[in-house]
Design a protein around this motif. Structure first.
Motif, PDB file in Angstrom:
ATOM      1  N   LYS A   1     -18.865  72.975 120.322  1.00 26.42           N
ATOM      2  CA  LYS A   1     -20.233  73.271 119.927  1.00 26.42           C
ATOM      3  C   LYS A   1     -20.459  72.779 118.500  1.00 26.42           C
TER       4      LYS A   1
ATOM      5  N   HIS B   1     -18.357  68.238 116.799  1.00 26.55           N
ATOM      6  CA  HIS B   1     -19.206  67.861 117.919  1.00 26.55           C
ATOM      7  C   HIS B   1     -19.746  66.447 117.738  1.00 26.55           C
TER       8      HIS B   1
ATOM      9  N   GLY C   1     -21.057  61.809 124.684  1.00 25.29           N
ATOM     10  CA  GLY C   1     -20.075  62.546 125.467  1.00 25.29           C
ATOM     11  C   GLY C   1     -19.097  61.607 126.136  1.00 25.29           C
TER      12      GLY C   1
ATOM     13  N   PRO D   1     -16.846  66.353 123.105  1.00 28.87           N
ATOM     14  CA  PRO D   1     -17.862  66.896 124.014  1.00 28.87           C
ATOM     15  C   PRO D   1     -17.694  68.373 124.324  1.00 28.87           C
ATOM     16  N   VAL D   2     -16.508  68.911 124.111  1.00 29.73           N
ATOM     17  CA  VAL D   2     -16.247  70.318 124.411  1.00 29.73           C
ATOM     18  C   VAL D   2     -16.728  71.234 123.284  1.00 29.73           C
TER      19      VAL D   2
ATOM     20  N   THR E   1     -20.918  65.125 130.475  1.00 30.97           N
ATOM     21  CA  THR E   1     -21.521  66.309 129.881  1.00 30.97           C
ATOM     22  C   THR E   1     -20.421  67.279 129.458  1.00 30.97           C
ATOM     23  N   ARG E   2     -20.806  68.270 128.662  1.00 30.78           N
ATOM     24  CA  ARG E   2     -19.841  69.305 128.271  1.00 30.78           C
ATOM     25  C   ARG E   2     -19.264  69.994 129.506  1.00 30.78           C
ATOM     26  N   ARG E   3     -20.088  70.169 130.531  1.00 30.40           N
ATOM     27  CA  ARG E   3     -19.675  70.895 131.725  1.00 30.40           C
ATOM     28  C   ARG E   3     -18.575  70.168 132.492  1.00 30.40           C
TER      29      ARG E   3
END
Length: 324
Positions: A39, A23, A27, A36-37, A257-259
């Motif tokens: 954890k 991690h 990002g 960014p994906v 962002t991760r999203r």
């Protein structure tokens, strides 16, 4: 210079990479390690020590790059750096970082490294006073400080990939990561030609079998020969069907962002490949990918050009919509 065996060890003209954190505290869009994906995830110091010492029996590199993700997030980074040193796998240790946490690093860190490579991104550069402190630490400990100023990234992978075997082969053949920079990666007892073959399969559901792309590290007498054959094998890896190698379309750097990190990659390889750059790589394997510049002055100039081009496109779009 090519690979060769010397004193029972495969010798590479480049280095070897050890990812100590998956991690990151940033990002970056289309990060080639897909950080960014992921954890929060760290390598265990004992695992790093085991793998480094085992590989060192059959492999010699010019340097080891310790990276991530963001390696400075690892609270046991210094013991890992010491394991790299004691393994004897390479004479030089390079830590690659975005630099955000670098001013916090203590004496033990600076004493354990030979070079720190900072990837400088727009809006994430260190303030002048903190950068001055970093330069002072580096000078006091004889550490080389290398700054790479990034304005762009290239799309690193495709969520949908391709069924075109010829395109897969071409992307593999022109991949600077595997064949020019030789970013060979040590991960969980395996040796991989590139970090993408480690990270892409972990993200894609139903993707390629990660372990089939790597070579299990052993200490038997035939391992060096198997390692040399693996490095020289012209067959694309399983991950190459989704990986863009060095030939992804170029885009301005931005934070995601991760999203929403994976959204831009939800296209086929054909849609995300830069055909012009791929053609250039066919004849010029070490061609500049246009993502980084050498000096802050060049960096700022390119950022201004990029901002101007973005604004111009926005004006054109607005006028088109208005006219319609």
């Amino acid at each position: 210079m090519t690979y060769h065996i010397e004193n029972g060890k495969v010798v590479t003209p480049e280095g070897c990479e050890l990812n100590v954190a998956h991690h990151c505290n940033l990002g970056c869009a289309s990060c080639s390690h897909l950080s960014p994906v992921f954890k929060r995830s760290f390598i265990e110091p004992d695992t790093a020590q085991r793998d480094l010492h085992l590989l060192a029996r059959s492999f010699r590199a010019q340097f080891v790059k310790v990276l991530g993700g963001e390696p400075l997030l690892h609270r046991e980074l210094v013991p890992i750096l010491r394991s790299v040193r004691t393994s004897g796998i390479a004479p030089r240790i390079i830590v690659c970082t975005n630099g955000v946490l670098l001013p916090r690093m203590g004496e033990e860190f600076w004493a354990a490294v030979d070079e720190v490579e900072i990837s400088v991104y727009p809006g994430r550069e260190l303030p002048a006073e903190k950068m001055a402190r970093v330069r002072q630490f580096a000078e006091e400990h004889g550490v080389t400080l290398t700054l790479l100023h990034y304005t762009h990234f290239r799309y690193s992978y495709s969520e949908f990939g391709t069924r075109d075997d010829r395109l897969v082969q071409r992307i593999y053949d022109t991949c600077q990561i595997a064949h020019i920079w030789r970013c060979h990666t040590l991960f969980e007892g395996y040796f991989f030609k590139c970090p993408q073959s480690v990270f892409i399969p972990q993200v894609l559901e139903g993707g390629p079998d990660m372990w089939r792309d790597g070579l299990r590290i052993t200490d038997d007498p035939g391992f060096a020969e198997r390692l040399l054959a693996y490095l020289q094998d012209p067959t694309p890896l399983g991950a190459c069907r989704n990986c863009l190698g060095s030939a992804g379309l170029r885009m301005p750097h931005e934070q995601r962002t991760r999203r929403d990190f994976r959204t831009p990659q939800r296209h086929t390889t054909e849609e995300l490949a830069d055909r012009d750059f791929l053609a250039l790589l066919d004849g010029t394997p070490d061609a500049d990918d246009g993502c980084a510049v050498d000096t802050p002055e060049e960096w700022r100039a390119r950022l201004r050009e990029t901002a101007g081009a973005t604004a111009a496109r926005a004006d054109t779009t607005a006028n088109t919509v208005k006219g319609s």
